[in-house]
Design an enzyme around this catalytic site. Structure first.
Site, PDB file in Angstrom:
ATOM      1  N   PRO A 183       0.319   4.352   4.527  1.00  0.00           N
ATOM      2  CA  PRO A 183       0.818   4.403   5.967  1.00  0.00           C
ATOM      3  C   PRO A 183       0.414   5.659   6.650  1.00  0.00           C
ATOM      4  CG  PRO A 183       2.719   4.744   4.397  1.00  0.00           C
ATOM      5  CD  PRO A 183       1.641   4.497   3.515  1.00  0.00           C
ATOM      6  N   GLY A 184      -0.236   6.756   6.094  1.00  0.00           N
ATOM      7  CA  GLY A 184      -0.705   7.927   6.764  1.00  0.00           C
ATOM      8  C   GLY A 184      -0.289   9.079   6.484  1.00  0.00           C
ATOM      9  N   GLY A 185       0.392   9.265   5.115  1.00  0.00           N
ATOM     10  CA  GLY A 185       0.882  10.697   5.009  1.00  0.00           C
ATOM     11  C   GLY A 185      -0.160  11.639   4.749  1.00  0.00           C
ATOM     12  N   ASP A 201      -8.593   2.088   5.323  1.00  0.00           N
ATOM     13  CA  ASP A 201      -7.555   1.255   4.374  1.00  0.00           C
ATOM     14  C   ASP A 201      -7.844  -0.023   4.973  1.00  0.00           C
ATOM     15  OD1 ASP A 201      -4.592   2.417   2.649  1.00  0.00           O
ATOM     16  OD2 ASP A 201      -5.021   0.266   3.072  1.00  0.00           O
ATOM     17  N   ASP A 221     -12.493  -2.187   2.947  1.00  0.00           N
ATOM     18  CA  ASP A 221     -12.322  -1.830   1.653  1.00  0.00           C
ATOM     19  C   ASP A 221     -13.271  -0.396   1.625  1.00  0.00           C
ATOM     20  OD1 ASP A 221     -12.793  -1.364  -1.093  1.00  0.00           O
ATOM     21  OD2 ASP A 221     -13.278  -3.682  -1.478  1.00  0.00           O
ATOM     22  N   LYS A 268      -4.745   6.601 -10.581  1.00  0.00           N
ATOM     23  CA  LYS A 268      -3.469   5.596 -11.007  1.00  0.00           C
ATOM     24  C   LYS A 268      -3.603   4.993 -11.988  1.00  0.00           C
ATOM     25  CE  LYS A 268      -2.291   5.988  -6.160  1.00  0.00           C
ATOM     26  NZ  LYS A 268      -1.354   6.464  -5.419  1.00  0.00           N
TER      27      LYS A 268
HETATM   28  C1  LIG Z   1      -0.411   4.927  -2.428  1.00  0.00           C
HETATM   29  S1  LIG Z   1      -0.951   4.177  -0.967  1.00  0.00           S
HETATM   30  C2  LIG Z   1      -1.668   5.548  -0.115  1.00  0.00           C
HETATM   31  C3  LIG Z   1      -0.620   6.350   0.441  1.00  0.00           C
HETATM   32  C4  LIG Z   1      -0.961   7.264   1.385  1.00  0.00           C
HETATM   33  N1  LIG Z   1      -2.089   8.187   0.660  1.00  0.00           N
HETATM   34  C5  LIG Z   1      -0.219   8.186   2.200  1.00  0.00           C
HETATM   35  O1  LIG Z   1      -0.132   9.337   2.217  1.00  0.00           O
HETATM   36  O2  LIG Z   1       0.503   7.380   3.012  1.00  0.00           O
HETATM   37  C6  LIG Z   1      -2.414   3.234  -1.414  1.00  0.00           C
HETATM   38  C7  LIG Z   1      -3.150   2.654  -0.530  1.00  0.00           C
HETATM   39  O3  LIG Z   1      -4.347   2.073  -0.963  1.00  0.00           O
HETATM   40  C8  LIG Z   1      -4.755   1.094  -0.114  1.00  0.00           C
HETATM   41  N2  LIG Z   1      -5.963   0.284  -0.872  1.00  0.00           N
HETATM   42  C9  LIG Z   1      -5.934  -0.344  -2.071  1.00  0.00           C
HETATM   43  N3  LIG Z   1      -7.179  -0.845  -2.282  1.00  0.00           N
HETATM   44  C10 LIG Z   1      -8.019  -0.504  -1.323  1.00  0.00           C
HETATM   45  C11 LIG Z   1      -9.086  -0.589  -0.969  1.00  0.00           C
HETATM   46  N4  LIG Z   1     -10.090  -1.353  -1.924  1.00  0.00           N
HETATM   47  N5  LIG Z   1      -9.781   0.234   0.110  1.00  0.00           N
HETATM   48  C12 LIG Z   1      -9.053   0.739   0.930  1.00  0.00           C
HETATM   49  N6  LIG Z   1      -7.542   0.864   0.644  1.00  0.00           N
HETATM   50  C13 LIG Z   1      -7.303   0.288  -0.301  1.00  0.00           C
HETATM   51  C14 LIG Z   1      -3.410   0.215   0.187  1.00  0.00           C
HETATM   52  O4  LIG Z   1      -3.686  -0.573   1.194  1.00  0.00           O
HETATM   53  C15 LIG Z   1      -2.477   1.477   0.268  1.00  0.00           C
HETATM   54  O5  LIG Z   1      -2.392   1.537   1.734  1.00  0.00           O
END
Ligand SMILES: C[S@@+](CC[C@H](N)C(=O)[O-])C[C@H]1O[C@@H](n2cnc3c(N)ncnc32)[C@H](O)[C@@H]1O
Length: 305
Positions: A183-185, A201, A221, A268
């Site tokens: 969400p944007g942290g 994202d 993506d 991850k």
């Molecule tokens: C752990 S969250 C990120 C949290 C973010 N760093 C923050 O500080 O709010 C992982 C993010 O990866 C995104 N995501 C997963 N696969 C993706 C892809 N292939 N391309 C872009 N975003 C992707 C998900 O939609 C999710 O928002």
């Protein structure tokens, strides 16, 4: 000074709570363990699932608390306890050592270049200690003054920790890509430092992050975005939830393109960690992998110019 101070061969590995099994798999065997401290061989191969490694351990046999304190103080100023037993006695010893600030740090915080030793008690008259450790933080722990209003998630804490460990951070005039930004942290944390931030994202950023100065958003993506489409970067930050091998493929394209100076990426894990890919990341020149204090079932790969 204490009666006996005996160097110990090998290293002491301090496990990460909840992931001790991963460390055990990495080190294979150990002589003895105390709590989540494992005394084993000094390994040639890098080990990643630890909070700290004690690189020059020694054992101290002491009669009194003041003897134990004098022994540590005679070596260096900074010492941090890792106690799993003898808590009262340990607290007394720590209280007589020079204080280490436990105040939450305000980011950006410049990490002082001073050694922080670690010690534990295995019984009331035996201490194990090491003046040299791999973590720059006491006991491997860093706590920040949190911002409860600005960021939409607490994920920014691991980016702050990574930047503190890099001893550098994005500057005004620089260009950052934040992949997996919602969400944007991380975008919030980057934008506050003053650079341009391109957030990517498949899900939308929170509106208040999207409208921060110098932030732009691409709903895409991340892995199908080519380096030449984005252009030169000062920082590539990635917190996408994906298989580490998928991230490696994408990062390799950026490295081959040679148009990004610094990288911070979360690797991850699900179930058994993909250590083969972790080792491929670790082999990238001028880079390193750590388990940050704010990491969960994940590691952080960092490469700075
Ligand atoms: C752990 S969250 C990120 C949290 C973010 N760093 C923050 O500080 O709010 C992982 C993010 O990866 C995104 N995501 C997963 N696969 C993706 C892809 N292939 N391309 C872009 N975003 C992707 C998900 O939609 C999710 O928002």
């Amino acid at each position: 000074m204490a009666r006996f101070v005996t160097p110990l061969t090998g290293w002491i590995y301090q496990g990460v709570a909840g992931f001790e099994g991963h460390l055990e798999a990495e080190i294979g065997e150990w002589n003895v363990s105390w709590g989540n401290l494992y005394h084993g061989k000094a390994l040639q191969e890098p080990v990643f699932w630890h909070q700290n490694i004690w690189l020059a351990p020694f054992q101290v046999e002491f009669d009194s608390i003041s003897e134990a304190v004098k022994t540590l103080r005679g070596i260096q100023r900074n010492w941090s306890s890792v106690l799993y037993t003898q808590f009262r006695r340990g607290a007394l010893i720590q209280s007589q050592l020079p204080p280490l600030s436990s105040k939450p740090r305000r980011f950006p915080w410049i990490l002082p270049d001073v050694p922080i030793g670690a010690w534990t008690l295995v019984n009331s008259h035996t201490m194990i200690a090491s003046a040299q450790c791999t973590s720059p933080f006491p006991g491997g722990i860093i706590v920040f003054e949190e911002d409860l209003a600005g960021p939409p998630s607490r994920a920014y804490l691991k980016l702050w920790e990574a930047l503190v460990r890099c001893r550098t951070h994005p500057q005004p005039g620089e260009r950052c890509l934040d992949a997996g930004a919602s969400p944007g942290g991380w975008t919030w944390a980057l934008a506050r430092l003053g650079p341009e931030v391109i957030a990517v994202d498949r899900a939308l950023l929170e509106e208040r992050i999207l409208t921060m100065p110098r932030v732009s958003f691409i709903k895409h993506d991340a892995f199908t975005l080519k380096p030449e489409t984005i252009g030169p970067l000062d920082w590539l930050c990635c917190d996408v939830i994906c298989y580490p091998s998928k991230l490696y493929e994408w990062i390799s394209r950026w490295l081959d393109a040679g148009i990004c100076r610094n990288f911070i990426c979360t690797l991850k894990m699900q179930g058994t960690p993909d250590m083969e890919t972790v080792r491929r990341f670790a082999a990238i020149p001028n880079s390193r992998i750590v388990h940050l204090y704010h990491n969960k079932h994940e590691l952080t790969w960092m490469k700075t110019a």
